[in-house]
Design an enzyme around this catalytic site. Structure first.
Site, short mmCIF file in Angstrom:
data_model
loop_
_atom_site.label_atom_id
_atom_site.label_comp_id
_atom_site.label_asym_id
_atom_site.label_seq_id
_atom_site.Cartn_x
_atom_site.Cartn_y
_atom_site.Cartn_z
CG HIS A 1 46.11 11.10 42.36
ND1 HIS A 1 46.81 12.04 43.07
CD2 HIS A 1 46.35 11.36 41.04
CE1 HIS A 1 47.45 12.84 42.21
NE2 HIS A 1 47.19 12.44 40.98
CB CYS B 1 48.64 16.54 48.27
SG CYS B 1 50.05 15.50 47.88
CG ASP C 1 47.20 16.49 44.39
OD1 ASP C 1 47.84 15.98 45.33
OD2 ASP C 1 46.84 15.84 43.40
CB SER C 2 51.54 15.93 43.22
OG SER C 2 50.58 14.90 43.28
CB CYS D 1 46.78 8.85 47.74
SG CYS D 1 47.24 9.66 46.19
CD GLU E 1 48.08 13.05 37.61
OE1 GLU E 1 48.20 13.80 36.64
OE2 GLU E 1 47.66 13.44 38.73
N1 DGL Z 1 47.41 13.13 45.43
C1 DGL Z 1 48.58 12.86 46.15
C2 DGL Z 1 48.41 12.34 47.51
O1 DGL Z 1 47.33 12.55 48.04
C3 DGL Z 1 49.89 12.76 45.53
C4 DGL Z 1 50.17 11.62 44.70
C5 DGL Z 1 51.58 11.72 44.23
O2 DGL Z 1 51.95 12.78 43.74
O3 DGL Z 1 52.32 10.77 44.39
O4 DGL Z 1 49.25 11.73 48.09
#
Ligand code: DGL
Length: 274
Positions: free
Chosen positions: A188, A73, A10-11, A186, A152
């Site tokens: 997150h 992600c 993931d990012s 997402c 984050e």
């Molecule tokens: N967790 C990510 C997603 O599912 C990335 C969020 C990001 O880096 O902007 O999109």
């Protein structure tokens, strides 16, 4: 039986929502997690950069000898080209398809909300997947760019006043559209499920993309005869501070990082050819 680890990336921290679930449903698997914490967020960037980052992230995991790669992600899953994925030497899964499938199963009215990063919403990936399963479904999609930095920075308590205010503003039109199901598109966002659930109300089902992706990994490993019952370890690699990641992982994973956290100098990883 295949003892190689599962590769998850993931990012940043969001992919830990998939790791949390993988560790619960597949306790005998080893996991290598890569979080590109030095370059998060991806979701505010253009497609060419996201693809380039994904090619580096995948190259790193392939170098770790993984047996399957999960792009945990939503942004990468919506942007990385399927033809590139098909050329990889190990199976590659994203979060979009399994999450859309779970939403289609959960919704009664066919009115489904999608929230994700700007890149994910721009791609229309979840709506396409959902309409492929349920052509009459009505969707409303909304980008929630401030959610990623809130996660984050650890603002994930259900009563966090800053996150609650942001959620209220982003989600008001989605609630107003009368959805009965909301895709947390997402990875997150499941970490903000408490805040999002309060804003949407108890009658709206929240679909966790990290969890659904983990279940898809379990199905795929079982189907391909690649399950492992003898492992259970985890290693984490990040491109920014390891201390900060370990502290956040303790909040995101029930048992903490539960494995070493190492730094990766991302500039030294050659991207796969595109
Ligand atoms: N967790 C990510 C997603 O599912 C990335 C969020 C990001 O880096 O902007 O999109």
């Amino acid at each position: 039986m295949d003892k190689r680890p599962i590769g998850v990336f993931d990012s940043g921290l969001g992919g830990l929502t998939a790791v949390r679930e993988l560790r619960r449903i597949l306790p005998g698997e080893d996991i290598v997690y890569f979080g590109d914490t030095g370059r998060v967020p991806y979701g505010t960037r253009g497609s060419a950069i996201i693809r380039q980052y994904a090619r580096q992230d995948i190259a790193f995991l392939l170098g770790q000898g993984v047996k399957l790669i999960l792009a945990a992600c939503g942004t990468v899953s919506s942007t990385y080209p399927p033809e590139d994925a098909a050329g990889l030497p190990v199976p590659y899964l994203g979060v979009v398809e399994p999450t859309a499938r779970a939403a289609a199963a959960a919704s009664r009215s066919g009115r489904v909300g999608v929230i994700g990063t700007a890149a994910t919403v721009r791609s229309g990936s979840y709506e396409r997947a959902l309409h492929g399963l349920w052509p009459e479904a009505q969707t409303i999609a909304r980008a929630c760019p401030l959610f990623v930095p809130l996660v984050e920075n650890g603002r994930i308590a259900p009563d966090d006043p800053v996150s609650a205010l942001v959620a209220e503003e982003y989600l008001e039109p989605v609630r107003g559209a009368g959805v009965d199901t909301l895709i947390l598109g997402c990875t997150h966002y499941p970490l903000l499920a408490g805040v999002i659930g309060r804003a949407m109300g108890p009658e709206v089902a929240l679909i966790d993309s990290g969890r659904e992706a983990a279940l898809a990994v379990q199905r795929r490993l079982a189907a391909d005869g690649l399950l492992n019952g003898g492992g259970g370890g985890a290693r984490y690699y990040v491109t920014d501070s390891t201390d900060q990641f370990a502290a956040m992982a303790a909040l995101c994973l029930d048992e903490g990082a539960h494995g070493p956290v190492e730094h990766v100098p991302i500039e030294q990883i050659a991207a796969l050819p595109g």
